[in-house]
Design an enzyme around this catalytic site. Structure first.
Site, PDB file in Angstrom:
ATOM      1  N   HIS A  17       0.242  12.909   2.543  1.00  0.00           N
ATOM      2  CA  HIS A  17      -0.746  12.459   3.537  1.00  0.00           C
ATOM      3  C   HIS A  17      -0.333  12.907   4.941  1.00  0.00           C
ATOM      4  CE1 HIS A  17      -1.285   8.885   0.593  1.00  0.00           C
ATOM      5  NE2 HIS A  17      -2.399   9.587   0.502  1.00  0.00           N
ATOM      6  N   SER A 128       0.408   8.392  -4.199  1.00  0.00           N
ATOM      7  CA  SER A 128       0.887   7.039  -3.927  1.00  0.00           C
ATOM      8  C   SER A 128       1.215   6.318  -5.241  1.00  0.00           C
ATOM      9  CB  SER A 128      -0.176   6.242  -3.166  1.00  0.00           C
ATOM     10  OG  SER A 128      -0.478   6.851  -1.945  1.00  0.00           O
TER      11      SER A 128
HETATM   12  P1  ADP Z   1      -8.138   7.541  -1.987  1.00  0.00           P
HETATM   13  O1  ADP Z   1      -7.976   6.242  -2.714  1.00  0.00           O
HETATM   14  O2  ADP Z   1      -9.272   7.560  -1.016  1.00  0.00           O
HETATM   15  O3  ADP Z   1      -8.072   8.776  -2.843  1.00  0.00           O
HETATM   16  P2  ADP Z   1      -5.464   8.220  -1.117  1.00  0.00           P
HETATM   17  O4  ADP Z   1      -4.638   7.459  -0.124  1.00  0.00           O
HETATM   18  O5  ADP Z   1      -4.940   8.322  -2.488  1.00  0.00           O
HETATM   19  O6  ADP Z   1      -6.879   7.548  -1.022  1.00  0.00           O
HETATM   20  O7  ADP Z   1      -5.717   9.687  -0.584  1.00  0.00           O
HETATM   21  C1  ADP Z   1      -6.354   9.962   0.642  1.00  0.00           C
HETATM   22  C2  ADP Z   1      -6.590  11.453   0.781  1.00  0.00           C
HETATM   23  O8  ADP Z   1      -5.351  12.140   0.800  1.00  0.00           O
HETATM   24  C3  ADP Z   1      -7.376  12.087  -0.354  1.00  0.00           C
HETATM   25  O9  ADP Z   1      -8.191  13.104   0.191  1.00  0.00           O
HETATM   26  C4  ADP Z   1      -6.317  12.675  -1.232  1.00  0.00           C
HETATM   27  O10 ADP Z   1      -6.806  13.775  -1.983  1.00  0.00           O
HETATM   28  C5  ADP Z   1      -5.323  13.117  -0.202  1.00  0.00           C
HETATM   29  N1  ADP Z   1      -3.957  13.201  -0.727  1.00  0.00           N
HETATM   30  C6  ADP Z   1      -3.295  12.295  -1.461  1.00  0.00           C
HETATM   31  N2  ADP Z   1      -2.054  12.711  -1.772  1.00  0.00           N
HETATM   32  C7  ADP Z   1      -1.932  13.945  -1.209  1.00  0.00           C
HETATM   33  C8  ADP Z   1      -0.891  14.938  -1.195  1.00  0.00           C
HETATM   34  N3  ADP Z   1       0.246  14.768  -1.849  1.00  0.00           N
HETATM   35  N4  ADP Z   1      -1.137  16.068  -0.507  1.00  0.00           N
HETATM   36  C9  ADP Z   1      -2.308  16.248   0.117  1.00  0.00           C
HETATM   37  N5  ADP Z   1      -3.338  15.376   0.116  1.00  0.00           N
HETATM   38  C10 ADP Z   1      -3.149  14.247  -0.530  1.00  0.00           C
END
Ligand code: ADP
Length: 159
Positions: A17, A128
């Protein structure tokens, strides 16, 4: 003034993130990191905890605001003057869901566009949920999250 919004659960925030946040903050004048208040998902961290953690780990990036929201993302984006939603794409498995979400949002409000940043290869595997699973067994998560997140996540699991 180009303002974008990066929404997510951030339960907890990972280096993946943070990588997207840093890159998006260089593209836009202001980036709102928006934490979804999603009690239905039974998060490990409360929404206030997630907001405070993000504020702390992002405190050195000046053009970032951390807020929480519930309800429709497009409404929240509009209320905050953000015309662009940023999402991260890790693998092809993210694609179908993200495309559907982006298209739904554009039907709900054509004034809000979605852009995707592809994740750095270094963090492509990271989520996560993996962080929580590894931490719940006492595994090492220092390659996945900043030290503060590591400490607080272990505390949640009594480690
Ligand atoms: P959600 O429940 O909305 O998917 P997340 O916190 O899991 O929320 O993810 C938020 C955003 O960050 C999403 O667009 C997801 O694809 C992206 N994301 C999650 N992990 C990574 C990562 N390791 N690298 C890049 N983007 C990520």
């Amino acid at each position: 003034m180009k303002r974008a919004i990066y929404p997510g659960s951030f339960d907890p925030v990972t280096f993946g993130h943070i990588d997207i946040i840093k890159r998006a903050s260089e593209i836009f004048d202001e980036l709102i990191v928006a934490v979804l208040n999603n009690s239905a998902k039974r998060p490990l961290f409360s929404v206030d905890e997630r907001v405070n953690i993000l504020k702390e780990v992002l405190k050195d990036i000046p053009n970032i605001k951390v807020l929480s929201y519930e309800g429709l993302l497009v409404d929240f984006a509009m209320e905050n003057g953000a015309g662009v939603i940023v999402r991260g794409l890790r693998a092809v498995t993210d694609f179908e869901y993200e495309l559907q979400l982006a298209q739904t949002n554009s039907v709900l409000n054509s004034g809000v566009d979605t852009i995707f940043l592809t994740t750095s290869l270094k963090y492509a595997y990271l989520s996560s949920s993996t962080v929580k699973e590894v931490a719940s067994y006492g595994g090492d998560i220092d390659k996945f999250v900043p030290p503060l997140v590591r400490k607080l996540t272990y505390e949640k699991f009594g480690k």
